[in-house]
Scaffold this motif. Structure first.
Motif, PDB file in Angstrom:
ATOM      1  N   VAL A 317       0.861  -1.181   0.000  1.00 58.13           N
ATOM      2  CA  VAL A 317       0.000   0.000   0.000  1.00 58.13           C
ATOM      3  C   VAL A 317       0.896   1.229   0.000  1.00 58.13           C
ATOM      4  O   VAL A 317       1.866   1.299   0.758  1.00 58.13           O
ATOM      5  CB  VAL A 317      -0.931   0.022   1.223  1.00 58.13           C
ATOM      6  CG1 VAL A 317      -1.729   1.326   1.275  1.00 58.13           C
ATOM      7  CG2 VAL A 317      -1.876  -1.174   1.193  1.00 58.13           C
ATOM      8  N   THR A 318       0.575   2.200  -0.852  1.00 62.58           N
ATOM      9  CA  THR A 318       1.337   3.447  -0.936  1.00 62.58           C
ATOM     10  C   THR A 318       0.482   4.611  -0.441  1.00 62.58           C
ATOM     11  O   THR A 318      -0.697   4.729  -0.806  1.00 62.58           O
ATOM     12  CB  THR A 318       1.785   3.721  -2.380  1.00 62.58           C
ATOM     13  OG1 THR A 318       2.627   2.651  -2.815  1.00 62.58           O
ATOM     14  CG2 THR A 318       2.559   5.034  -2.472  1.00 62.58           C
ATOM     15  N   THR A 319       1.060   5.443   0.428  1.00 66.16           N
ATOM     16  CA  THR A 319       0.425   6.652   0.952  1.00 66.16           C
ATOM     17  C   THR A 319       1.444   7.785   0.852  1.00 66.16           C
ATOM     18  O   THR A 319       2.589   7.555   0.439  1.00 66.16           O
ATOM     19  CB  THR A 319       0.006   6.476   2.424  1.00 66.16           C
ATOM     20  OG1 THR A 319       1.194   6.497   3.244  1.00 66.16           O
ATOM     21  CG2 THR A 319      -0.740   5.161   2.653  1.00 66.16           C
ATOM     22  N   PRO A 320       1.072   9.006   1.238  1.00 63.11           N
ATOM     23  CA  PRO A 320       2.090  10.070   1.292  1.00 63.11           C
ATOM     24  C   PRO A 320       3.246   9.741   2.224  1.00 63.11           C
ATOM     25  O   PRO A 320       4.302  10.371   2.147  1.00 63.11           O
ATOM     26  CB  PRO A 320       1.298  11.280   1.803  1.00 63.11           C
ATOM     27  CG  PRO A 320      -0.102  11.022   1.351  1.00 63.11           C
ATOM     28  CD  PRO A 320      -0.289   9.543   1.491  1.00 63.11           C
ATOM     29  N   GLY A 321       3.046   8.759   3.121  1.00 60.55           N
ATOM     30  CA  GLY A 321       4.115   8.352   4.027  1.00 60.55           C
ATOM     31  C   GLY A 321       5.082   7.364   3.422  1.00 60.55           C
ATOM     32  O   GLY A 321       6.063   6.988   4.052  1.00 60.55           O
TER      33      GLY A 321
END
Length: 420
Positions: A317-321
């Protein structure tokens, strides 16, 4: 041991004297007299055992510089030249205006600027940064209104040029893009606003960012690292400090598990992903392949539609983090080929059930259900190509045998129940 003189700076000055000089050497402790030829220097200050400052006496020609101390007088041939040097002349200031807070760099162009001892903005001294015969750069002091800039050298003080202090409005920032980023920093953030020229500092909370580009309406910076939190971003220019805008440091996402852990190689099934820091998900990948869609349920859960694939892959999963990495839990997902039944041995038995039937086929390892005409049967998986089952009771006649795996239903083969 007598003092040793190695150099005098500057090495020339006006015959009328008064030139500030620095004498370098050794053994200067306790020195009492500095002579230029036979004439005594004035304003002698022993700075250290290796340095003396003084002002030259009046003189002419080339004279020897000596230092006398408790242990004797220096004998080295270090000379000072008395020469008539024209006073400095200023021709231009660039820029000719600046903020009342000072701090900006001003380039002063002219002639005879060598060995400048002072640059004044009105009565306020500037910090000299560089000095050549035709150019000086200096950091302007704070001030107000219009004032005269002058340069002083050992040969005198220059003509004045006017410099205007202007009131510069404080910057205003209206947008951050993106407004969030990883705790590790390193991402580029674009700051939009007005009055951003000459940015001195961009702060994320109390931590300075690296300024990459700067125009009146936009600044790009490299965000510094920070803990998971919301911080204020501000921009400081000569006009002051801007209003703050919030920036969110986002912790990296963690994927703990996926359910189901198996699915058809054609994709299209729904997979539930659990973990933490998932709320701002921007992408879900099954190995290198993006999910065909996903829905965020909470910060700890989302669902995704599996894309086609093969083998066992890691779900990320990719997030701004950032993008999740392997850690605790089981983020693996296995693609399965559809199950296939090739033969039933035997393909008939008693309507009373209880007969052992061997099923040969492929992709049978994850068999989770098996039916004879819709009636569940017990079974054991022996390999990816072999399943053994016991027929359930069924009325006489021919029925379809079918098995199921997480990849779906197999084809069917007929099995005949004989009357008891």
């Amino acid at each position: 041991m007598a003092p040793v003189v190695t150099s005098v700076t500057p090495s020339q000055g006006n015959p009328s004297g008064g030139t500030p000089v620095t004498i370098n050497g050794s053994g200067f402790t306790g020195a009492t007299v500095v002579r230029f030829g036979s004439n005594l220097a004035t304003n002698v200050v022993v700075v250290s055992s290796t340095q003396i400052t003084a002002r030259t006496p009046a003189g002419s020609g080339t004279v020897k510089v000596t230092v006398t101390g408790p242990t004797g007088t220096s004998t080295q041939n270090v000379f000072f030249l008395y020469t008539t040097v024209a006073a400095p002349v200023l021709t231009a200031l660039s820029p000719a205006s600046g903020p009342t807070s000072g701090g900006n760099t001003v380039t002063i162009t002219g002639t005879n600027l060598t060995s400048a001892t002072q640059v004044l903005f009105g009565a306020n001294p500037a910090t000299i940064l560089t000095n050549t015969p035709t150019q000086i750069t200096a950091t302007a002091p704070a001030g107000t209104g219009t004032t005269n800039v002058t340069v002083t050298t050992p040969s005198g003080t220059s003509n004045p040029l006017t410099y205007t202090y202007t009131t510069i409005p404080a910057p205003t920032i209206t947008n951050l893009n993106p407004p969030n980023g990883p705790t590790t920093g390193g991402n580029t953030v674009t700051i939009t606003g007005t009055g951003l020229s000459g940015a001195i500092q961009v702060l994320f909370g109390a931590t300075p960012a690296t300024i990459l580009t700067n125009t009146p309406a936009q600044i790009t910076v490299t965000a510094p690292a920070g803990p998971p939190s919301v911080v204020n971003v501000t921009v400081t220019t000569p006009g002051g400090t801007s209003n703050p805008l919030p920036y969110v440091y986002v912790a990296a996402p963690i994927v703990i598990g996926v359910s189901p852990q198996f699915g058809p190689d054609t994709g299209g099934n729904t997979v539930t992903i659990t973990g933490s820091n998932l709320a701002l998900a921007s992408a879900v990948n099954f190995g290198p392949t993006p999910a065909t869609g996903f829905t965020v349920i909470s910060d700890n859960q989302l669902t995704a539609t599996a894309p086609p694939g093969t083998g066992t892959v890691v779900v990320t999963v990719t997030t701004p983090g950032g993008t999740s990495t392997l850690g605790p839990g089981n983020p693996y997902y296995t693609y399965l080929g559809a199950p296939v039944i090739n033969t039933l041995v035997p393909n008939q038995g008693s309507e009373l059930g209880g007969d052992s039937v061997t099923i040969n086929g492929s992709n049978l390892t994850y068999t989770d259900a098996l039916t004879f005409g819709g009636t569940p049967a017990s079974f054991s998986v022996l390999s990816d190509t072999l399943v053994v089952t016991t027929t359930p009771t069924h009325a006489a006649g021919t029925v379809n045998v079918q098995l199921h795996t997480p990849a779906g239903n197999s084809n069917t083969l007929p099995f005949t129940y004989d009357p008891a």
